[in-house]
Design an enzyme around this catalytic site. Structure first.
Site, PDB file in Angstrom:
ATOM      1  N   SER A 169       8.187 -74.247 -14.692  1.00 40.81           N
ATOM      2  CA  SER A 169       6.799 -73.855 -13.914  1.00 40.81           C
ATOM      3  C   SER A 169       6.010 -73.677 -15.097  1.00 40.81           C
ATOM      4  CB  SER A 169       7.097 -72.940 -13.107  1.00 40.81           C
ATOM      5  OG  SER A 169       7.500 -71.607 -13.807  1.00 40.81           O
ATOM      6  N   ASP A 320      15.755 -66.059 -14.326  1.00 39.65           N
ATOM      7  CA  ASP A 320      15.949 -65.242 -15.415  1.00 39.65           C
ATOM      8  C   ASP A 320      16.923 -64.170 -14.825  1.00 39.65           C
ATOM      9  OD1 ASP A 320      14.590 -66.908 -17.098  1.00 39.65           O
ATOM     10  OD2 ASP A 320      12.897 -65.401 -17.355  1.00 39.65           O
ATOM     11  N   LYS A 419      12.434 -59.857 -28.399  1.00 42.59           N
ATOM     12  CA  LYS A 419      11.683 -60.929 -27.806  1.00 42.59           C
ATOM     13  C   LYS A 419      10.887 -60.423 -26.767  1.00 42.59           C
ATOM     14  CE  LYS A 419      12.385 -65.524 -25.882  1.00 42.59           C
ATOM     15  NZ  LYS A 419      10.884 -65.904 -25.787  1.00 42.59           N
TER      16      LYS A 419
END
Length: 434
Positions: A169, A320, A419
């Site tokens: 996306s 996720d 991250k």
């Protein structure tokens, strides 16, 4: 190799205040950089992915003033002043994709690259979309993948732009954020989606944040998006980044597996992030979940036998957070199926293959398909499994939950959580109890 030994733990409870959302942080940084006026951003995530975005914006001439989790961004009124730059963007998809689009219309000469894994993550559909408006973008190595060379192009929008929706996306997000800055014949730009659009809630985040900066996108279902052309973003003055709902998933699962009560603060009913839907998946598995506008609390499992119910669910909307469900499935009373997760294959690592491999190490029987995962939990978890993390922050955070099964677990390369959540393991250890 660095490693971290966790557990064995038997319970988890307490309260955790979430760091800022990665998805929102990097979108807001770019919108503020392109806007007119100064924007004060609070609760900005401090992580690898936001640092590469900040570094890139600085190299592009954007004035930034940071103080802790606050950043004041002086907007460039739609055009970066630096007309040449070499930008290293790590493995941050939320930086590489939107910046590529913004640079393509900036009339400069830029190189965009990252870590080796970023050079394996597709960007061809976005480049194809940008070439439709005259962008000059070349691949330095493999067709369809970074590194990219971006040169000045003759940009004009005179027809709808078509882009695939079934890979990431972020391609649509990149186009939507950039196109309002381009002039178009009839004063508007149209993006049409080929195929099914995945991760729709992330597009919702993009549209809502654009609106905060004064630009309204109209959508016809999830197939056609219309935005004004040749306009400027206007700073909202101040904007607060809400907590990271994907990061919340590990603590919410810990509250179910470790009995709770465990409360996360920073996301809740009023969140603009789709990953708050993770709480609904946990409820389907039998967890006791309650929610306020900006908090979610989990108090164990509502069964006497203490096991979660198995789940069979389509996770296209929350890929996720679905990773956390895959590990929670180790604690279920039967076989769970995670469907429509093909996008896992092109993330920080091939997450379907990685998840299957590591779940087997702790005793699960796992069947993996092109876009699904079937997890049958073991009678008891294998102690002292050494979990490889594949330089993927979410693999490391997910598998910390194994320690709540009363077995020790070793997490290899724990620093990969930098991250998105550098102090994750400190926060987790403060809530987990032997």
């Amino acid at each position: 190799m660095d490693y971290l030994d966790l557990g064995p733990y038997s319970s988890a409870s307490g309260t955790v205040r979430l760091p800022g959302s990665k998805s929102i942080s990097n979108r807001v940084l770019l919108l503020a950089a392109l806007a007119e006026g100064d924007t004060t951003i609070t609760n900005l995530l401090d992580s690898d992915d936001t640092r590469v975005m900040l570094d890139a914006l600085g190299k592009l001439g954007v004035k930034l003033a940071r103080d802790g989790d606050t950043c004041v961004v002086t907007g460039t009124r739609g055009a970066f002043t630096a007309k040449t730059a070499d930008l290293f963007l790590g493995n941050a998809g939320t930086a590489v994709r939107p910046l590529t689009a913004a640079l393509a219309i900036n009339g400069g000469d830029y190189r965009v690259h990252g870590v080796p894994r970023m050079h394996e993550r597709p960007i061809g559909d976005l480049v194809d979309g940008l070439r439709q408006i005259g962008a000059q973008i070349d691949y330095e190595q493999n067709e369809g993948f970074p590194p990219l060379r971006i040169k000045p192009g003759t940009i004009s929008v005179d027809a709808p732009i078509r882009v695939r929706g079934d890979v990431s996306s972020q391609f649509l997000t990149a186009l939507l954020m950039t196109l309002p800055l381009v002039k178009a014949k009839d004063g508007r730009t149209v993006v049409e989606i080929d195929g099914e659009l995945i991760s729709k809630p992330y597009i919702d985040i993009t549209i809502r944040l654009m609106e905060r900066f004064g630009v309204t996108v109209e959508r016809d279902g999830w197939q056609r998006f219309v935005a004004p052309a040749g306009v400027r973003y206007r700073s909202p003055g101040r904007i607060m980044v809400e907590g990271d709902a994907s990061s919340a998933s590990y603590f919410l699962a810990a509250g179910a597996l470790g009995g709770g009560p465990l409360r996360v603060e920073g996301v809740g009913r009023a969140s603009i992030q789709g990953d708050v839907g993770f709480a609904n998946a946990l409820m389907q598995m039998g967890a006791n979940v309650s929610m306020g506008d900006d908090w979610i609390e989990v108090r164990g499992i509502g069964h006497d036998h203490g096991k979660l119910d198995p789940i069979d669910m389509d996770f296209n909307l929350i890929p996720d957070a679905a990773m956390t469900i895959a590990v929670a499935a180790l604690f279920a009373s039967g076989t769970s199926t995670l469907r429509n997760i093909a996008s896992w294959r092109v993330k920080e690592t091939d997450r379907i293959a990685a998840m299957a491999t590591e779940l087997r190490k702790v005793g699960a029987i796992v069947e993996e398909g092109a876009d699904y995962l079937v997890v049958t939990p073991p009678q008891r978890l294998t102690p002292n499994a050494a979990i490889d993390t594949y330089d993927d922050h979410r693999m490391a955070m997910c598998f910390s939950l194994v320690s709540l099964g009363g077995v020790p677990v070793r997490i290899n390369d724990p620093k990969c959580v930098g991250k998105t959540f550098p102090d994750y393991f400190d926060r987790f250890a403060a809530l987990a109890k032997a």
